[in-house]
Write an enzyme that holds these catalytic residues in place. Sequence first.
Site, PDB file in Angstrom:
ATOM      1  N   CYS A   1       3.086  -5.599   2.863  1.00  0.00           N
ATOM      2  CA  CYS A   1       2.429  -4.508   2.721  1.00  0.00           C
ATOM      3  C   CYS A   1       2.648  -4.773   1.132  1.00  0.00           C
ATOM      4  CB  CYS A   1       2.340  -3.738   3.390  1.00  0.00           C
ATOM      5  SG  CYS A   1       2.128  -3.469   4.958  1.00  0.00           S
TER       6      CYS A   1
ATOM      7  N   HIS B   1       1.208   2.320  -1.361  1.00  0.00           N
ATOM      8  CA  HIS B   1       0.526   1.567  -0.455  1.00  0.00           C
ATOM      9  C   HIS B   1      -0.086   3.032   0.246  1.00  0.00           C
ATOM     10  CE1 HIS B   1      -0.402  -0.829   2.976  1.00  0.00           C
ATOM     11  NE2 HIS B   1       0.773  -0.509   3.292  1.00  0.00           N
TER      12      HIS B   1
ATOM     13  N   ASN C   1      -5.460   1.114   6.839  1.00  0.00           N
ATOM     14  CA  ASN C   1      -4.393   0.111   5.834  1.00  0.00           C
ATOM     15  C   ASN C   1      -4.452  -1.150   5.872  1.00  0.00           C
ATOM     16  OD1 ASN C   1      -1.656  -1.171   5.308  1.00  0.00           O
ATOM     17  ND2 ASN C   1      -0.625  -0.293   6.878  1.00  0.00           N
TER      18      ASN C   1
END
Length: 318
Positions: free
Chosen positions: A112, A245, A275
């Site tokens: 990520c 993020h 996500n």
Amino acid sequence: MPNRITGTGSFLPATVWTNQDLAKRIATTDEWIVARTGIRQRHIADDTQSTSDLALPAALQAIAAAGLQPSDIDLIIVATTTPDMVFPSTACLLQAKLGIAGGPAFDVQAVCSGFIYGLSLADHLLTGGPYRNALVVGAEIYSRILDWDDRGTCVLFGDGAGAVVLSRGQQPGIIASRLHADGSHADILKVPGHVDRGAIRGDPLLRMDGQGVFKFAVRVLADVANEVLADAGMNRSQIDWLIPHQANVRIIDATARKLALPPEKVVTTVALHANTSAASIPLALDIAVRDGRIQPGQHLMLAGVGGGFTWGAVLVRW
Ligand code: UT7
């Protein structure tokens, strides 16, 4: 010469699965997912789409927004954990789909944090090398590495792509960046399986200690943002937008609180796409650029954290 983000783009596959759709398949509820994560829906790639297929429209949009042609791109970095193949890299496959050749193209695997790693790398390569326009893409198809029977993880992720063009410029754009990793935390977020002589060895699906990840993420996101501000000789009050993020609104809110930033200075798009790992920061950036939130002269703090563990931040003047 400073390097500036001259164009942004993003792409989400057409199929949308809402929380209610998931609740028909597993023991979950829209209320639980929204309360614990802020996520309302995720986009899911169809069986014919590969990661480079999602990256392509995002890349073309970013290149057009920069006022460039694909032939102007002389460096490609794709951040992905879900590459099309073991090799060639998704960046090489994207390069071919863009109809260009010659410049370096490679993938970054920092989960990520991949887009932050890629952007920082591109900045250094543009400054130190002969390149003029770098394409940095985050693209993922997490739906293929999720255990769709594990309600603790499958509700959290989605598929998508985001891209930026980073160009040499006259004005400061990227002001400072920092990258970090600590492999001793590898076990709290991982896909442990791998290909071995034609067979998959080990578990090929995402496994996570959710609370371990949560605590780690909040600590390092705020720390690395402070570190980059110190490098730049700036303070928190000069941040116009925090673009973290997009994993979970509770992680985002807790990070903003630690940085003493009010919610109106935080770009939060996780409700729309869940996500998307390396794609999440460029997706959020593109959404906020296109809806007019981000204006010239503003300071953006991009900050990511992910499996590895990896984390990093990039401070940008828009
Ligand atoms: O890029 C980084 C990616 N990772 C992350 O962002 C994850 C960070 N962690 C988190 O966001 C949170 O830890 C989660 C959202 C994953 C979980 O929230 P939590 O508040 O830590 O819940 P929990 O794991 O402690 O589980 C609480 C309860 C459990 O039930 P019992 O044991 O109390 O009866 C779980 O089984 O919630 C249950 N649960 C669910 N219930 C409904 C877990 N997943 C679900 C679900 N729907 N999808």
